[in-house]
Design an enzyme around this catalytic site. Structure first.
Site, short mmCIF file in Angstrom:
data_model
loop_
_atom_site.label_atom_id
_atom_site.label_comp_id
_atom_site.label_asym_id
_atom_site.label_seq_id
_atom_site.Cartn_x
_atom_site.Cartn_y
_atom_site.Cartn_z
CB THR A 90 -14.67 -37.24 57.47
OG1 THR A 90 -14.01 -37.99 58.49
CG2 THR A 90 -15.04 -35.88 58.09
CD1 TRP A 115 -11.23 -42.15 58.76
CD2 TRP A 115 -9.24 -42.46 57.78
NE1 TRP A 115 -10.40 -41.12 59.15
CE2 TRP A 115 -9.17 -41.29 58.57
CE3 TRP A 115 -8.12 -42.84 57.07
CZ2 TRP A 115 -8.02 -40.52 58.67
CZ3 TRP A 115 -6.96 -42.07 57.16
CH2 TRP A 115 -6.92 -40.93 57.96
CG ASN A 117 -8.75 -42.80 61.66
OD1 ASN A 117 -7.77 -42.18 62.00
ND2 ASN A 117 -9.98 -42.31 61.73
CD GLU A 118 -10.20 -40.64 65.02
OE1 GLU A 118 -11.43 -40.63 64.84
OE2 GLU A 118 -9.49 -39.63 64.92
CD GLU A 148 -7.22 -37.33 62.46
OE1 GLU A 148 -7.11 -38.47 61.96
OE2 GLU A 148 -8.32 -36.76 62.64
#
Length: 814
Positions: A104, A146, A187-188, A272
Site C-alpha cells: 500500500t 499481503w 490479504n484480500e 479489517e
C-alpha cells in the site's frame, strides 16, 4: 483514494456554509421529537464472546517512521496506542508478515529474502509488538501476509513454501517472546481451501495449537458459505474474517455479515475496517464498533491502520489513530479516532460477554444511535457503550440492572465528536449516576460516544507534541553504524528491502544493501516494480544528493533519486528524477511520473564500473536546472521544471543486490519568497480571496476571479525557521487554520496575527513554477475544495494529494 472520494461538500453547500458563517444563518434542522430508551442490563442475557478492538500495522509501511522518533515522543505515541487507561488501549495488534513488496504505502521486510537465510530481526514489526506487549501484557497478536518473497513456491503464494515460511515467522515471534494468537492467509485474495487445511495441520504439527486460523480476510463472506459444505475447511478455520463489512470509505451506518457466516457458529470478525482519516473518521469508527455486533454478530473490530507514521506524499497519509510523520521534530497528533476506540477498550476486556438483550438501536432507530453492553465472565463488572453520531436532538436513556450484575454508583465517560472543525477532544469523565427506584437516567447529546460502567482506572493521556519543523540540510549518513538487518534512519522502503549489511569492495563497516533478489509475489498491481527507498523533507528544493554505490552482479544498475514528490495509490507511479548507472557504464537521467511513464532526459556511457568497485552518483537541482555527475565528473545538465522539490531516494533497476554508502545531501542557493503576491490556483486559475473583501477575524477564504482588489493580495514574510506568515493586504490579518484543528476539510480563515504554528506556512516549490502552501500546525496543504473551478469555492486544508488544486502560482505585485 483521491480527493474525489474524500470530499463530501458540493460547491453550493460550501457557499451556504460561507453565508451562514458570515451572517449567522440558523441551521434549518426540522424539529425532532424527544426520544427515550429503556435498557435492562441483564447478566443472564445470551451473547457472544467479545474478542477485542484492534488495529493493523502493515499493508504497508504505515508505522515505519515511528521507529525513528525521538525516544520521548515515541514513548508517548506508543502509550496513546497501547497503554491501558491512557488512550486507545488496543486489545489486538495485527501485523503484516513481510514480503519485500509494496503493500500500500511501502514494503514490509521479509525474514527470509532468499531461501534458507532467516533473519528474525528484519523489519520493525517485532519491535512494535514488543513495545505493545510491554505496555499491555494481555494484548493479542495477529499476523497476515499481503505479499511474499519471490522464491516462495516459484512465485505461487498458495504453496508448501508459504506454509513453511509462516511457521518460520512464528518461530521468529517466539524468539522475540511473542505469542501469535491469530494467523491469516493472503490479504484480500481468493482463498484456497486445501492450503488453509494444510496450514492448520502445520500449525498443529509444529506445536502452535493455540494459534487460531483466520479466513479469508477478503471482502464479503464467501469463505463462510464454502465452510458450510466443506467439513475439512470448516474444521480448519477458527475465525471468519471479512474486510469492510460496514462499507469501504463509508459512514459505516450498517455492518452486515451473512446468514451462512452466522450459521457456521464460528467467531466472526471485521478483520479489517477503517481506512479513515484519524480525525474525521472517528464517527464512522464509533458506529462500526457497535453496529458490527448489532447487525452482523462480529466480535472484533480491527482498524486499518494503527498509525499514520508515513511520509505525506503517500496515499492514506492521514489514516489511523495518530498522525506522526515528522520523526526529526517529534511532532504528532492524537486523532479523534483514538478516543472513539477508547470508549470501548478502556471499559472492556477480551473474554467479556456481549449482552444481547441490552444491545440495539436507541429508540429502535439507527438515526438515534446505538448501544452495546458487555459483562465480565464473572458478572462482577459491566459497561454499556452508546453512540449518537446521527442524532439531531438530545435523548434520554433509562438503565436498570438485573441478572446478578452490580449496581451502585455508575461512572460515565464521553467523547464529543460533533464538531470536526474544532480542536481535537479527549475522553472526559462526567457526573456519576445513582439509581432512583432502581433506575438510572442519562441524557445523551448528539454526536457523542458515552460509556456507562462499573469499572474504574480509565483516563485520557495528557502528553503533548512538540512543534513541527523542517528537516535541516546539510544531511549525511555513512550507513556504517547500523547493525545487520536494520533500516537506515528516515528511509522508508517502497519495494524490495534496503538493510544494513557488511560492505563489499574492500570497504569496512556496514553499508545499505538491497537484499531482495527475486521479484516478490506482489499484492499491488503497479506496472513498475523496481526496488527503491525514500527519505527526507518534501519541502527540499535546491540541493545536491550524492551516494557511493557498488554493483554486485552483471546486468545490474544503481539509482539515486531526487525531487521525489507524490507516489500514487498502491505505488501506481512516482513523480521523481532518477540518475541510473549500469555495470556496463551506460547511464541515464530519467523522469518518472504518476503512472510510471518514463522519460529519458539525458544519457550516455562512462567507463564500465563492473562489479565490486565503488563509484559515486550525484544529482544537483537548482531552479529548473538538473546536473548529473558520476565519480565527480559532470555527465549531463538538463532543464526541466516538472518537479520543483521533494525527497531523495536510493534504488535499483531490478531485483538484485546493490550497496550504498556515504549518503550526502547539501543545500543549494536558498530563495526567499518574501514579498506581496496574488496567489493563483493552478487548477482553476482563480485567486486566493478573503470573502467579500471582509477584514474581520473569521472571514472565510475562498477562490474568486481576479478583480484587482486588495483582498486578493497577500504579503509573505519568512521567519528564521523557514516558515512564512501570509498577510492579507486589505485586512492586515493572516491566513489561519481555525483553532489549529487537524481536521481535513476545515476552511481557512483570516485572523489577527499571534505567531502560532497554525498561522505559519511552508511555501515550497511544486511543479512548473507553482508552489504548495503547507500549514506548520499539521502538515496539510491549502487547496481549493474538491478541485472545484467554481467561483466562491472554499479554500480548505487537506492532506497532500499532488493535485493542481493544491498548487499555487505566486504572481508578484508591483
Amino acid at each position: 483514494m483521491t480527493w474525489t472520494s474524500r470530499h463530501h461538500l458540493s460547491v453550493p453547500t460550501v457557499l451556504v456554509l460561507l453565508l451562514g458563517a458570515l451572517f449567522g444563518l440558523a441551521d434549518a434542522h426540522p424539529a425532532v421529537a424527544a426520544t427515550s430508551t429503556s435498557i435492562t442490563v441483564d447478566g443472564a442475557s445470551p451473547g457472544r464472546t467479545f474478542d477485542g478492538i484492534g488495529a493493523i500495522s502493515g499493508g504497508g509501511g504505515n508505522t515505519r517512521l515511528l521507529r525513528d522518533y525521538p525516544a520521548a515522543q515515541q514513548s508517548q505515541i506508543l502509550d496513546y496506542l497501547f497503554k491501558p487507561g491512557y488512550g486507545a488501549d488496543l486489545q489486538i495488534l495485527k501485523v503484516e508478515v513481510g514480503g519485500d513488496t509494496n503493500s500500500t504505502d511501502g514494503a514490509e521486510a521479509s525474514i527470509e529474502h532468499t531461501r534458507g537465510t532467516i533473519d528474525c530481526n528484519a523489519g520493525y514489526e517485532w519491535w512494535l509488538m514488543e513495545q505493545a506487549q510491554a505496555r499491555n501484557p494481555a494484548i493479542k497478536f495477529a499476523g497476515l501476509s499481503w505479499g511474499a518473497p519471490g522464491w516462495i513456491g516459484n512465485g505461487s503464494f498458495y504453496s508448501q513454501d508459504m506454509i513453511d515460511y509462516l511457521v518460520s515467522w512464528l518461530g521468529c515471534a517466539k524468539q522475540h517472546g511473542l505469542s501469535i494468537s491469530y494467523l491469516g492467509g493472503w490479504n484480500e485474495r481468493d482463498y484456497n481451501a486445501t492450503w488453509y487445511e494444510n496450514l492448520k495441520s502445520a500449525l498443529t504439527g509444529n506445536g502452535y495449537t493455540s494459534t487460531k486460523l483466520v479466513a479469508g480476510d477478503n471482502f464479503g463472506w464467501s469463505v463462510a458459505t464454502a465452510m458450510r459444505s466443506d467439513s475439512k475447511l470448516n474444521a480448519a478455520v477458527d475465525v471468519v474474517g471479512s474486510h469492510y463489512p460496514c462499507g469501504y470509505l463509508s459512514a459505516m451506518t450498517t455492518c452486515s455479515s451473512s446468514a451462512d457466516a452466522i450459521a457456521t457458529g464460528k467467531t466472526l470478525w471485521a478483520s479489517e475496517n477503517g481506512s479513515e482519516d484519524a480525525e474525521t473518521g472517528a464517527p464512522a469508527v464509533a458506529r462500526a464498533i457497535n453496529r458490527g455486533y448489532i447487525d452482523g454478530r462480529m466480535t472484533a473490530y480491527v482498524n486499518w491502520p494503527v498509525v499514520a507514521s508515513l511520509y505525506q506524499n503517500l496515499e492514506f497519509s492521514s489514516d489511523g489513530l495518530i498522525t506522526a510523520n515528522q520523526p526529526w521534530s517529534g511532532a504528532y497528533t492524537v486523532g479523534r479516532t483514538t478516543w472513539s476506540i477508547a470508549q470501548t477498550t478502556q471499559f472492556t476486556s477480551p473474554g467479556w460477554k456481549y449482552l444481547d438483550t441490552a444491545t440495539g438501536y436507541l429508540g429502535g432507530s439507527r438515526g438515534n444511535g446505538s448501544y452495546v453492553s458487555y459483562a465480565a465472565p464473572d458478572r462482577g463488572s459491566w459497561s454499556t457503550v452508546l453512540e449518537t453520531m446521527d442524532a439531531t436532538a438530545s435523548q434520554t436513556v433509562s438503565l436498570s440492572v438485573a441478572g446478578g450484575l452490580p449496581g451502585g454508583t455508575l461512572h460515565v465517560w464521553s467523547t464529543d465528536l460533533s464538531s470536526p472543525g474544532t480542536a481535537t477532544p479527549r475522553m472526559v469523565r462526567g457526573a456519576d449516576l445513582t439509581a432512583t427506584n432502581g433506575t438510572y437516567q442519562l441524557t445523551l447529546a448528539p454526536g457523542r460516544v458515552y460509556t456507562v460502567t462499573t469499572t474504574t482506572g480509565q483516563g485520557a493521556g495528557s502528553a503533548t507534541s512538540p512543534q513541527r519543523s523542517r528537516l535541516a540540510l546539510p544531511y549525511a549518513d555513512s550507513f556504517a553504524g547500523y547493525g545487520a538487518g536494520q533500516e537506515a534512519t528516515y528511509f522508508s522502503t517502497m519495494n524490495g528491502a534496503f538493510e544494513a549489511a557488511s560492505c563489499g569492495g574492500g570497504r569496512s563497516g556496514s553499508c545499505l544493501r538491497q537484499m531482495a533478489q527475486t521479484t516478490p509475489i506482489r499484492w499491488t498491481g503497479e506496472s513498475s516494480t523496481q526496488p527503491y527507498t525514500l527519505m527526507g523533507d518534501l519541502s527540499w528544493s535546491d540541493y545536491t544528493v550524492s551516494s557511493d554505490v557498488l554493483l554486485e552482479n552483471s546486468g545490474s544498475a544503481a539509482e539515486i533519486l531526487g525531487r521525489v514528490t507524490t507516489q500514487t495509490k498502491n505505488n501506481g507511479g512516482l513523480n521523481a528524477y532518477h540518475l541510473r548507472l549500469s555495470d556496463t557504464g551506460a547511464w541515464s537521467l530519467l523522469k518518472s511520473d504518476g503512472s510510471w511513464t518514463w522519460t529519458t532526459l539525458a544519457g550516455g556511457t562512462v567507463s564500465a564500473p563492473g562489479k565490486g568497485t565503488w563509484h559515486n552518483l550525484a544529482l544537483t537541482f537548482q531552479g529548473t536546472s538538473i546536473t548529473a555527475r558520476i565519480d565527480g565528473t559532470t555527465v549531463g545538465t538538463v532543464t526541466d521544471g516538472s518537479y520543483g522539490g521533494g525527497q531523495i531516494g536510493l534504488g535499483t533497476a531490478g531485483y538484485y543486490p546493490v550497496q550504498y554508502s556515504n549518503l550526502s545531501i547539501t543545500p543549494g542557493t536558498a530563495v526567499d519568497l518574501s514579498g506581496t503576491y496574488k496567489l493563483v490556483n493552478a487548477r482553476s486559475g482563480m485567486l486566493l480571496d478573503a470573502f467579500g473583501g471582509a477584514t474581520a477575524d473569521g472571514t472565510p477564504i475562498i477562490q474568486w476571479s481576479a478583480n484587482g482588489g486588495a483582498n486578493q493580495q497577500w504579503t509573505l514574510a519568512r521567519n528564521s525557521a523557514g516558515y512564512y506568515t501570509i498577510t492579507g493586504l486589505a485586512s492586515g490579518k493572516v491566513l489561519d487554520v481555525p483553532n489549529a484543528t487537524t481536521s481535513p476539510g476545515t476552511q481557512l480563515k483570516l485572523w489577527t496575527a499571534n505567531g502560532d504554528a497554525n498561522q505559519q506556512w511552508l511555501v515550497a516549490p511544486a511543479a512548473n513554477g507553482t508552489y504548495t502552501i503547507e500549514a506548520r500546525s499539521n502538515g496539510y496543504k491549502a487547496e481549493v475544495v474538491g478541485a472545484s473551478t467554481s467561483q466562491g469555492a472554499a479554500v480548505d486544508q487537506w492532506p497532500t494529494n499532488g493535485g493542481g488544486n493544491q498548487q499555487w502560482q505566486l504572481v508578484k505585485v508591483g
